[in-house]
Design an enzyme around this catalytic site. Structure first.
Site, mmCIF file in Angstrom:
data_model
loop_
_atom_site.group_PDB
_atom_site.id
_atom_site.type_symbol
_atom_site.label_atom_id
_atom_site.label_comp_id
_atom_site.label_asym_id
_atom_site.label_seq_id
_atom_site.Cartn_x
_atom_site.Cartn_y
_atom_site.Cartn_z
ATOM 1 N N ASP A 71 -12.792 -28.829 9.998
ATOM 2 C CA ASP A 71 -13.995 -28.132 10.165
ATOM 3 C C ASP A 71 -14.726 -28.441 11.518
ATOM 4 O O ASP A 71 -14.596 -29.752 12.072
ATOM 5 C CB ASP A 71 -15.025 -28.522 9.128
ATOM 6 N N CYS A 82 -9.763 -24.441 7.873
ATOM 7 C CA CYS A 82 -11.228 -24.276 7.689
ATOM 8 C C CYS A 82 -11.492 -24.864 6.584
ATOM 9 O O CYS A 82 -11.911 -24.174 5.284
ATOM 10 C CB CYS A 82 -11.624 -22.799 7.709
ATOM 11 N N ALA A 83 -11.668 -26.009 6.243
ATOM 12 C CA ALA A 83 -11.569 -26.692 5.123
ATOM 13 C C ALA A 83 -12.936 -26.776 4.275
ATOM 14 O O ALA A 83 -12.845 -26.824 3.226
ATOM 15 C CB ALA A 83 -11.168 -28.224 5.354
ATOM 16 N N CYS A 102 -13.465 -14.699 1.216
ATOM 17 C CA CYS A 102 -14.240 -14.475 0.136
ATOM 18 C C CYS A 102 -14.824 -13.153 0.490
ATOM 19 O O CYS A 102 -16.177 -13.153 0.118
ATOM 20 C CB CYS A 102 -14.919 -15.643 -0.193
#
Length: 452
Positions: free
Chosen positions: A291, A265-266, A391
């Site tokens: 992606d 998931c770049a 995140c």
């Protein structure tokens, strides 16, 4: 609405109001709109600072300010959304900005109200703000429910506040929430293959920036003052903008120069390009970056070119959940799943996330995260390392996803997350969770799994 005079359009407070209106309508995230408005407007550095403070501050404290304003407009028949936003913007300044005189705040708010609305709107805004100055703010203690009281104080949704209390306790949740009111700093990652961090700091200081070394990443620099993206280092591809917490991922993967790596998931490519700095294409080292969107694949490629690692990065469009079908088994030495998540670790930099994300929508994320891990698992070589990062700070998307994956895959085991000793206290059961109030970074999670 009357035609807005050019002078008013250049007003920092009017620009802030326009930005807040667009954020409220769901047009875009505040950080993107902020950059757009700064690029469009003719603002000096002082004005940019005030504009940023007004937008981020008003959004960050939206729920608290709404609580302050509510009694003053309770008897009004109808208050347009933009008028409420103007009141919130003004009360934010009255309550939290000491350097701006009260009369200047009132005068400009009334002028904006008259021009954007009509003289009657100006009188209404003037009356509300003068009543606020006379009466003062209502007491939070009037909220009897302690979770709701804390949620209003921190301007967080009740459900998120309750989850955080369950996870880290009431006092830590309060510390975390209050820390989000502090302005975020910008950090950059130095390509230490080309120059040392000390050399980079010296060069940045020579260009007039107030910078220091990151205490948690040997690749990081923190800008206390000045724009890193305007520097020679950034222009020459020797530095990229990246949060310190994100800089921990690539080193934790324990990459060797010859490794074949998958970044599932770049986009936008911060971690991809960091991974690439550990690889040597002459030895076969490469990172395949995926992606699901074409424009984001191009963004990864652009960043790889700018940072001089394009020869080690191969970007392609693919949903990470299709890895199992698209790649041969046991093909990669290292795999990174920096999973799509709620993003609640980014609340300091993207304060409107708290209002855009709702509990029902987020309930689907752990299933997606687990599906990606399931898909990539077969593509990892024996003894290879699968790194899972997000995140966010919610255990439902972090520890619980890892636990569910390990239950289904007993051939994987958790291994130590290799980070600076200063972060050891943030590691529990071989999983790293950084909370935003601890090192004033983004909130972040990292777990490394070895295939037996």
């Amino acid at each position: 609405m009357a035609k807005i005079p050019k002078k008013m359009k250049r007003s920092v407070r009017f620009m802030a109001l326009m930005t807040l209106e667009r954020v409220n309508k769901g047009g875009a995230y505040s950080n993107l709109l902020l950059n757009e408005m700064i690029n469009q407007g003719d603002l000096n550095q002082k004005d940019i600072g005030l504009f940023t403070e007004l937008v981020y501050g008003t959004i960050s404290r939206h729920r608290l300010i709404a609580f302050y304003v509510a009694p003053l407009i309770a008897n009004a028949k109808k208050v347009d959304d933009w008028v409420k936003t103007l009141l919130y913007l003004s009360v934010y300044q009255l309550e939290f900005l000491d350097k701006v005189p009260d009369h200047a705040i009132l005068n400009e708010a009334v002028e904006i109200a008259k021009i954007k609305g009509n003289p009657g709107t100006g009188k209404f805004v003037n009356g509300v703000l003068r009543n606020y100055l006379r009466q003062g703010k209502p007491d939070l203690e009037t909220i009897t429910d302690e979770v709701e009281r804390l949620a209003v104080k921190l301007s967080l949704p009740n459900w998120l506040t309750q989850r955080l209390i369950n996870q880290i306790g009431y006092e830590e949740t309060e510390k975390l929430g209050l820390s989000l009111y502090q302005p975020s700093h910008v950090s950059g990652r130095i390509d230490t293959r080309k120059l040392s961090r000390e050399q980079a700091l010296d060069q940045l200081k020579e260009e007039g920036l107030d910078v220091k070394a990151s205490p948690i990443s040997p690749y990081g620099v923190i800008a206390e003052k000045g724009r890193l993206a305007s520097t020679t280092l950034f222009h020459d591809g020797l530095m990229t903008i990246q949060d310190e917490s994100s800089m921990l991922v690539a080193p934790a993967m324990q990459i060797e120069p010859e490794h074949h790596v998958l970044d599932a998931c770049a986009a936008p490519g911060g971690k991809t390009t960091h991974i690439a700095t550990f690889l040597d294409p002459t030895c076969g080292g490469e990172v395949v970056a995926l992606d699901v969107h074409d424009h984001k694949v191009k963004l990864v490629e652009e960043n790889a070119r700018r940072l001089g690692v394009a020869n080690a990065v191969f970007a392609q469009k693919m949903d990470a959940r299709e890895v199992k079908e698209q790649f041969e088994a046991e093909q990669f030495d290292r795999i990174l799943v920096d999973a799509p998540c709620s993003g609640f670790g980014l609340l300091r930099r993207k304060p409107d996330i708290r209002y855009k994300n709702n509990e029902k929508e987020l309930a689907n994320l752990p299933a997606i995260q687990l599906a990606i891990l399931e898909s990539v698992a077969t593509a990892l070589k024996p003894s290879g390392i699968l790194t899972y990062s997000t995140c966010t700070i919610l255990k439902e998307e972090n520890q619980e996803v890892v636990s569910a994956f390990l239950q289904r895959h007993p051939d994987f085991e958790k291994i130590d997350v290799l980070v600076d000793p200063v972060l050891q206290s943030s590691i529990k059961e071989k999983m790293l969770t950084l909370y935003p109030h601890q090192s004033y970074t983004d909130g972040f999670f990292i777990c490394c799994l070895r295939k037996k």
